[in-house]
Design an enzyme around this catalytic site. Structure first.
Site, PDB file in Angstrom:
ATOM      1  N   VAL A  75      46.252 -29.701  60.689  1.00  0.00           N
ATOM      2  CA  VAL A  75      45.551 -30.879  60.169  1.00  0.00           C
ATOM      3  C   VAL A  75      46.509 -32.070  60.168  1.00  0.00           C
ATOM      4  O   VAL A  75      47.669 -31.927  59.789  1.00  0.00           O
ATOM      5  CB  VAL A  75      45.027 -30.620  58.739  1.00  0.00           C
ATOM      6  N   SER A 135      39.329 -14.058  59.012  1.00  0.00           N
ATOM      7  CA  SER A 135      39.288 -12.598  59.021  1.00  0.00           C
ATOM      8  C   SER A 135      38.709 -12.083  57.705  1.00  0.00           C
ATOM      9  O   SER A 135      38.760 -12.763  56.683  1.00  0.00           O
ATOM     10  CB  SER A 135      40.700 -12.056  59.245  1.00  0.00           C
ATOM     11  N   GLY A 136      38.189 -10.848  57.738  1.00  0.00           N
ATOM     12  CA  GLY A 136      37.431 -10.300  56.612  1.00  0.00           C
ATOM     13  C   GLY A 136      38.213  -9.510  55.593  1.00  0.00           C
ATOM     14  O   GLY A 136      37.612  -8.827  54.756  1.00  0.00           O
ATOM     15  N   CYS A 191      53.058 -22.944  58.261  1.00  0.00           N
ATOM     16  CA  CYS A 191      54.423 -23.395  58.477  1.00  0.00           C
ATOM     17  C   CYS A 191      55.415 -22.366  57.958  1.00  0.00           C
ATOM     18  O   CYS A 191      55.035 -21.306  57.457  1.00  0.00           O
ATOM     19  CB  CYS A 191      54.656 -24.726  57.755  1.00  0.00           C
ATOM     20  N   GLY A 230      50.873 -23.607  53.969  1.00  0.00           N
ATOM     21  CA  GLY A 230      49.559 -23.213  53.484  1.00  0.00           C
ATOM     22  C   GLY A 230      48.460 -24.173  53.870  1.00  0.00           C
ATOM     23  O   GLY A 230      48.646 -25.077  54.691  1.00  0.00           O
ATOM     24  N   GLU A 231      47.307 -23.974  53.250  1.00  0.00           N
ATOM     25  CA  GLU A 231      46.149 -24.842  53.418  1.00  0.00           C
ATOM     26  C   GLU A 231      45.435 -24.951  52.073  1.00  0.00           C
ATOM     27  O   GLU A 231      45.230 -23.937  51.392  1.00  0.00           O
ATOM     28  CB  GLU A 231      45.152 -24.266  54.443  1.00  0.00           C
TER      29      GLU A 231
END
Length: 613
Positions: A54, A376-377, A2, A78-79
């Site tokens: 979510v 992603s790494g 967001c 965020g998450e």
């Protein structure tokens, strides 16, 4: 993910100035294309743009929750990756929930733990809570700085937002750069000091930090950093711990109510993420979708060197066969790379990593057509020692930032009459950073230096790459998660003895050992290769042409701060006179010119006032 916006003014009634917040919030529409929300009272205005990942209904913001007669208002970007554990913990303490979103879990955690809530979070986040009864604003940013949060503070007033462009939309804020800002851009760019927004007066909440803001009181405090602890495990035990931490971090980040994919370069880091993700989705009866990037005719012009030892394609093909993913290879043109340098600036609000920006912008744009979330790494090289400066003695013992050896070129580019002190600025920030490193008394010289290199990397090099990843992806409404930035993994790796971390005489040796038997041996044994860049000479030709067009127009703003003769000479030589990379392994001569193009674009597009008084 967001975008968040806020304005708190303890002296004036700002309730009727909602138009300011609306304008600021709509600058973040790409970060949150799905929903918009606002909160207002006499002294506080919040705005929010939402990308639904979510709980589409239960995660709407700004979120308001009442508890024991007090109201708490949250805006959050965020998450959380420990949502369920934290929810269960709070339920045991007597709290109830109206949704399954991590947003409500975060707000409830603040209600119960107040400022200490951040010590209960595992995730990527930037958020603000208005605590109504206490008349207090609390803002915080995640441990490694994956999510951004900028602000301007003036007396008893603060304005904040996820991106600088949003802050500049406020009528009280002007786009100004002073001598410190220009010196930073050319001494350290595209990196910047933690907390520095480059624009005069604009700051950023540093990673792992929080702000408490009340009338007459402003506190900025760091809440976490890697602490030195004695390792008590054997090598085999450490290998098992690394494996478990990595796999757990990846699995935690695969949950979403929308489609999730992975970046796949055929390197060690993206391959383990894709392997774990593929197994996760196979258990759900679906196939993982993977994406890679390349450039037109790159196979024709590709040449190996010490930093780029091999080409990605064969390794990508191997992993696609191994995990059975549905794979898409995105091929970009040289014209796109140059034409989208400007988009990179507009996404970042600052000059960035040249075509390393524009390529990622274009890559994310294509991925967003198929998925909303990607893994992603990034960060594995900083955490496990994948870069040359961890293993080359001349780099390891270099008294400065080892990815920033281009100071002579940087000085040559600048107008000599302006008397910038690039060496002094670099030295100051290097020494300031080193002074914050935590050691054990028993550490030997190598271990101490490895701790310093680790800390320099996560506070400078890694945050630069994380900023790039956030801005380029979110400008395309794509959420990118980075499992190797899990703070538990960072804490653990900080205390691995050098002989463990580099076991088998290899960069990232312990990570390779941890993944042995999981990934194909060809992937395990592959030498580190960075994010793919173009090798096509047409890119250099296009960059040189565009830079010459700038030099030919006397009204271009960058001409005031550069040495025109030196830059013209560089263009005429096709940037072959630049004998040190501008930054890291990828920004060589052509990218140096592209960086100057981005600086000029930035000065023009943002209508920046240059104040050198």
């Amino acid at each position: 993910m967001c975008g968040i916006v806020g304005w708190v003014n303890f002296n004036d009634d700002i309730k009727d100035k909602i138009k300011e917040i609306e304008r600021m919030t709509r600058r973040l529409v790409k970060r949150g294309p799905d929903e918009e929300g606002f909160y207002q009272n006499n002294n506080v205005l919040f705005g929010h743009r939402r990308l639904v990942v979510v709980d589409p209904v239960g995660g709407q913001q700004p979120m308001i929750k009442e508890h024991e007669g007090n109201r708490y208002i949250l805006v959050y970007n965020g998450e959380l990756y420990n949502t369920e554990e934290l929810r269960d913990e709070l339920k045991r303490l007597g709290y109830t929930f109206n949704s399954y979103s991590d947003t409500e879990v975060l707000l409830t955690a603040y209600i119960h733990y107040k400022e200490d809530c951040i010590n209960h979070l595992n995730g990527i986040f930037a958020f603000a809570v208005w605590d109504e009864n206490r008349n207090r604003l609390f803002m915080a940013r995640d441990h490694l700085g994956v999510k951004p949060l900028f602000y301007v503070k003036q007396n008893d007033e603060i304005i904040f937002a996820s991106e600088i462009k949003s802050i500049l939309a406020h009528s009280k804020i002007s786009a100004v750069i002073d001598k410190d800002g220009i010196e930073t851009l050319f001494a350290l760019g595209p990196s910047r000091p933690l907390g520095d927004g480059i624009f005069k007066g604009i700051k950023e909440v540093p990673p792992a930090s929080f702000i408490i803001f009340e009338k007459g009181n402003f506190i900025l405090k760091e809440y976490w950093k890697p602490k030195a602890c004695k390792n008590k495990q054997t090598l085999d035990e450490c290998i098992e711990s690394v494996k478990n931490l990595v796999i757990d971090a990846i699995n935690r980040q695969l949950s979403a109510d929308v489609k999730v994919c992975t970046f796949l370069s055929g390197g060690l880091d993206s391959s383990i993420i894709s392997y774990v993700a593929a197994n996760f989705f196979k258990q759900k009866g679906t196939n993982l979708e993977t994406f890679s990037i390349d450039y037109e005719e790159n196979d024709k012009y590709f040449e190996t060197n010490e930093y780029i030892p091999n080409y990605d394609k064969d390794y990508i093909d191997l992993m696609v066969r191994e995990i059975g993913s549905y794979h898409r290879n995105i091929i970009l043109s040289q014209d796109e790379l140059v034409n989208y340098l400007d988009e990179g600036v507009l996404a970042n609000d600052l000059p960035g990593m040249a075509d390393i920006d524009s390529s990622l912008y274009l890559f994310c744009r294509e991925i967003r057509k198929h998925a909303t979330v990607a893994l992603s790494g990034e960060c594995a090289d900083e955490v496990f020692g994948g870069y040359p400066w961890y293993v080359k003695s001349e780099d390891l013992n270099y008294e400065g930032f080892p990815w920033l050896k281009s100071v002579d070129i940087r000085k040559s580019i600048l107008n000599k009459n302006l008397r910038f002190d690039l060496e002094g600025r670099i030295k100051k920030y290097y020494e300031d950073t080193i002074s914050q490193v935590d050691y054990l008394d028993e550490d030997d010289i190598l271990t101490r230096r490895m701790r310093e290199m680790f800390y320099l990397n996560i506070k400078w090099f890694m945050i630069t790459l994380l900023n790039r990843k956030d801005r380029m992806s979110m400008s395309n409404s794509l959420e990118v998660r980075v499992p190797f930035a899990d703070y538990r993994l960072v804490e653990y790796a900080y205390n691995l003895p050098p002989e463990y971390k580099f076991c088998d005489g290899r960069e990232k040796g312990i990570l390779r050992r941890a993944l042995k038997g999981i990934l194909p041996d060809e992937i395990i044994d592959r030498k580190k290769s960075p994010y793919p860049k173009t090798h096509n000479p047409r890119y250099t030709e296009l960059v040189c042409k565009r830079m010459m067009d700038i030099l030919s127009n006397k009204n271009e703003p960058i001409l005031y701060i550069i040495d025109r003769d030196f830059v013209e000479q560089t263009v005429n030589q096709g940037a072959k006179n630049i004998n040190h990379n501008w930054f890291g392994q990828l920004m060589s001569g052509p990218q140096t010119l592209a960086y100057l193009i981005q600086v000029n674009t930035w000065l023009k597009k943002y209508n920046i006032d240059i104040d050198l008084k």
